[in-house]
Structure formats: C-alpha cells, structure tokens
Scaffold this motif. Structure first.
Motif, mmCIF file in Angstrom:
data_model
loop_
_atom_site.group_PDB
_atom_site.id
_atom_site.type_symbol
_atom_site.label_atom_id
_atom_site.label_comp_id
_atom_site.label_asym_id
_atom_site.label_seq_id
_atom_site.Cartn_x
_atom_site.Cartn_y
_atom_site.Cartn_z
ATOM 1 N N ILE A 49 -12.190 45.508 58.563
ATOM 2 C CA ILE A 49 -12.243 46.769 57.818
ATOM 3 C C ILE A 49 -13.521 46.768 56.984
ATOM 4 C CG2 ILE A 49 -11.090 48.196 56.081
ATOM 5 C CD1 ILE A 49 -8.460 46.819 56.905
ATOM 6 N N SER A 50 -14.433 47.696 57.248
ATOM 7 C CA SER A 50 -15.712 47.714 56.540
ATOM 8 C C SER A 50 -15.887 48.916 55.620
ATOM 9 C CB SER A 50 -16.872 47.687 57.549
ATOM 10 O OG SER A 50 -16.807 48.816 58.407
ATOM 11 N N LYS A 51 -14.970 49.911 55.734
ATOM 12 C CA LYS A 51 -15.073 51.081 54.873
ATOM 13 C C LYS A 51 -13.724 51.779 54.782
ATOM 14 C CE LYS A 51 -17.849 55.283 54.175
ATOM 15 N NZ LYS A 51 -18.905 56.151 54.744
ATOM 16 N N LEU A 52 -13.404 52.262 53.587
ATOM 17 C CA LEU A 52 -12.164 53.001 53.375
ATOM 18 C C LEU A 52 -12.484 54.331 52.703
ATOM 19 C CD1 LEU A 52 -9.865 50.174 51.949
ATOM 20 C CD2 LEU A 52 -9.719 51.165 54.239
ATOM 21 N N LYS A 53 -11.824 55.378 53.160
ATOM 22 C CA LYS A 53 -12.001 56.690 52.548
ATOM 23 C C LYS A 53 -10.634 57.350 52.436
ATOM 24 C CE LYS A 53 -14.902 60.824 52.849
ATOM 25 N NZ LYS A 53 -15.958 61.504 53.648
ATOM 26 N N GLY A 54 -10.223 57.625 51.190
ATOM 27 C CA GLY A 54 -8.908 58.213 50.996
ATOM 28 C C GLY A 54 -8.667 58.567 49.541
ATOM 29 N N ARG A 55 -7.408 58.753 49.207
ATOM 30 C CA ARG A 55 -7.045 59.155 47.853
ATOM 31 C C ARG A 55 -6.830 57.914 46.973
ATOM 32 N NH1 ARG A 55 -5.010 64.051 46.398
ATOM 33 N NH2 ARG A 55 -4.467 64.531 48.568
ATOM 34 N N ILE A 56 -7.419 57.942 45.782
ATOM 35 C CA ILE A 56 -7.228 56.840 44.844
ATOM 36 C C ILE A 56 -5.787 56.870 44.350
ATOM 37 C CG2 ILE A 56 -7.964 55.790 42.682
ATOM 38 C CD1 ILE A 56 -10.104 55.734 44.867
ATOM 39 N N ASP A 57 -5.075 55.764 44.541
ATOM 40 C CA ASP A 57 -3.665 55.707 44.162
ATOM 41 C C ASP A 57 -3.482 55.161 42.751
ATOM 42 O OD1 ASP A 57 -0.918 54.106 44.098
ATOM 43 O OD2 ASP A 57 -0.714 55.681 45.603
ATOM 44 N N THR A 58 -3.811 53.892 42.548
ATOM 45 C CA THR A 58 -3.648 53.263 41.237
ATOM 46 C C THR A 58 -4.801 52.306 40.966
ATOM 47 O OG1 THR A 58 -2.223 51.613 42.290
ATOM 48 C CG2 THR A 58 -1.127 53.384 41.084
ATOM 49 N N TYR A 59 -4.995 52.046 39.667
ATOM 50 C CA TYR A 59 -6.040 51.120 39.229
ATOM 51 C C TYR A 59 -5.428 49.930 38.504
ATOM 52 C CZ TYR A 59 -10.005 54.316 39.997
ATOM 53 O OH TYR A 59 -10.977 55.109 40.563
ATOM 54 N N GLY A 60 -6.098 48.795 38.574
ATOM 55 C CA GLY A 60 -5.778 47.624 37.775
ATOM 56 C C GLY A 60 -7.045 47.153 37.101
ATOM 57 N N PRO A 61 -6.994 46.060 36.356
ATOM 58 C CA PRO A 61 -8.191 45.587 35.644
ATOM 59 C C PRO A 61 -9.339 45.183 36.571
ATOM 60 C CG PRO A 61 -6.410 43.968 35.524
ATOM 61 C CD PRO A 61 -5.809 45.223 36.081
ATOM 62 N N ASP A 62 -9.007 44.695 37.765
ATOM 63 C CA ASP A 62 -10.062 44.289 38.697
ATOM 64 C C ASP A 62 -9.745 44.713 40.131
ATOM 65 O OD1 ASP A 62 -7.949 42.610 39.171
ATOM 66 O OD2 ASP A 62 -9.095 40.735 39.063
ATOM 67 N N TRP A 63 -8.948 45.748 40.272
ATOM 68 C CA TRP A 63 -8.582 46.208 41.613
ATOM 69 C C TRP A 63 -8.260 47.692 41.618
ATOM 70 C CZ3 TRP A 63 -3.764 48.325 41.442
ATOM 71 C CH2 TRP A 63 -2.874 47.861 40.485
ATOM 72 N N VAL A 64 -8.212 48.234 42.828
ATOM 73 C CA VAL A 64 -7.806 49.622 43.026
ATOM 74 C C VAL A 64 -7.009 49.684 44.326
ATOM 75 C CG1 VAL A 64 -9.912 50.221 44.317
ATOM 76 C CG2 VAL A 64 -8.633 52.023 43.158
ATOM 77 N N VAL A 65 -6.050 50.584 44.380
ATOM 78 C CA VAL A 65 -5.329 50.848 45.632
ATOM 79 C C VAL A 65 -5.788 52.214 46.120
ATOM 80 C CG1 VAL A 65 -3.100 51.292 46.719
ATOM 81 C CG2 VAL A 65 -3.321 49.450 45.045
ATOM 82 N N ILE A 66 -6.282 52.261 47.345
ATOM 83 C CA ILE A 66 -6.744 53.512 47.932
ATOM 84 C C ILE A 66 -5.822 53.863 49.108
ATOM 85 C CG2 ILE A 66 -8.479 52.286 49.326
ATOM 86 C CD1 ILE A 66 -10.261 54.804 49.012
#
Length: 205
Positions: A2-19
């Motif tokens: 997986i080299s690229k992701l494009k979608g809706r930002i779901d949630t954030y953490g201090p050093d991460w994001v779920v897309i």
C-alpha cells in the motif's frame, strides 16, 4: 504493498490517524508535521504510505508528501534509527531543515529530536552526507554556500556564516540566513553586506 491512501479522516491520536477508504479504516502512524496538515475528522484527505512488515505485525506509516516518505526510508538506513526515531526527526525538523543540517554537518540540530542522542546524531550527519543532496529541495544559493563552506579557501559566504556562528547562532541557522542573503545580494556580495542581510533574516525568523 500500500503506497497511497485517499479517503475520509476518521479519528486522530497523538501519533496516528485512521483514514476510512471505502468503509475500511487504515491505521497510520505519522509525524506531528503530517498530522498538522491533514484535514479535520470527517473530511477527505490523502496520505503517501510505507508498509512495514515484521515477524509479528504489519504497520502503515503515513506521510503528507512523497519527499517525507523518502526521507523516512533514508533515515532508517542509519544504524540506531528505527521507525520511532525517524518519525521523531520528521516531527521536529522539516525535510528542508533536515537536509540542511546534514549538509552543514550540524549534529546539534539533528539531536533536537526526542530520542536522538549525540552518537546517533553524529551517525546521521556522517552517513547521510553523500546521500542527502538527492533528497534536498532545490536551492542553488544554499548548494553553492555548502560547497564554499567545505572548500579549501574562505569565501565571503563562509566568512559570514562563521561570523554568525561566533555571535551564537547555530551552524544550520546561520547557513540558511546567509543563503537567503546571497539570493538578495548576489554572488559577489562582500562579507559585511551578507552579515547585515543575514541578521535581518534572522530577526524576521
């Protein structure tokens, strides 16, 4: 891979994001600089990614730009620099600042990143000094300045950098200011003129 992701930002953490990409949530570790430029939760965004596969887990690391991803990979070629340290460096320094610190052998600037001690900082600037130019942003003035600093004879630019360092500025900070001064004054500017212009740049920083 997986080299690229494009979608809706779901949630954030201090050093991460779920897309969220078509209903599938991808958990990506990111530098704080990448997290700061992503849109708010619920909005669409994109990340360049690097997939790390180990014996017991698969992790995704996300980046705002391809350049940041390439720096992440380059940093991990240095002994003692893993995912955590590489992200700490990219959280503390922009890719341009990192390239400049390596070019000017400014280990103190590299050591500003959490978890990067003097020995690791020294290895980074030493081992990457010949590799970093390929990843540095195009800046002819800075490239010329770096060549002059490492040259056999002092020049107006290298003398100006030395003067600023003697005034208490860091090598990287002084180099960037003199580079900006050279763009304004031209290659034939005298040392005194470069120092004056560089001090103005530093005052605006």
């Amino acid at each position: 891979m997986i080299s690229k992701l494009k979608g809706r930002i779901d949630t954030y953490g201090p050093d991460w994001v779920v897309i969220d990409v078509n209903g599938v949530g991808y958990h990506c570790f990111c530098s704080t600089k990448t997290l700061s430029v992503l849109p708010a939760a619920g909005e669409f965004g994109e990340l360049f990614t690097e997939m790390l596969v180990s014996q017991d887990m698969i992790r995704l690391v996300g980046f705002a730009t391809q350049g940041e991803r390439e720096w992440f990979k380059l940093l991990q070629t240095v002994q003692g620099v893993g995912t955590k340290v590489a992200l700490a460096l990219l959280s503390t320094l922009s890719t341009a600042e990192l390239a400049q610190a390596i070019a000017l052998q400014d280990k103190a600037m590299v050591a500003r990143a959490p978890g990067v001690g003097p020995k690791v900082a020294q290895r980074i600037v030493s081992e990457l000094k010949d590799k970093a130019p390929a990843f540095a942003p195009a800046d002819p003035a800075l490239a010329k300045l770096q060549a002059e600093i490492g040259g056999p004879k002092p020049t107006a630019a290298s003398d100006a950098v030395s003067a600023l360092v003697n005034l208490g500025y860091g090598q990287s900070q002084a180099g960037a200011a003199v580079s900006a001064a050279m763009r304004k004054a031209g290659d034939d500017a005298a040392t005194e003129q470069l120092i004056r212009l560089a001090l103005k740049e530093l005052a605006l920083a």
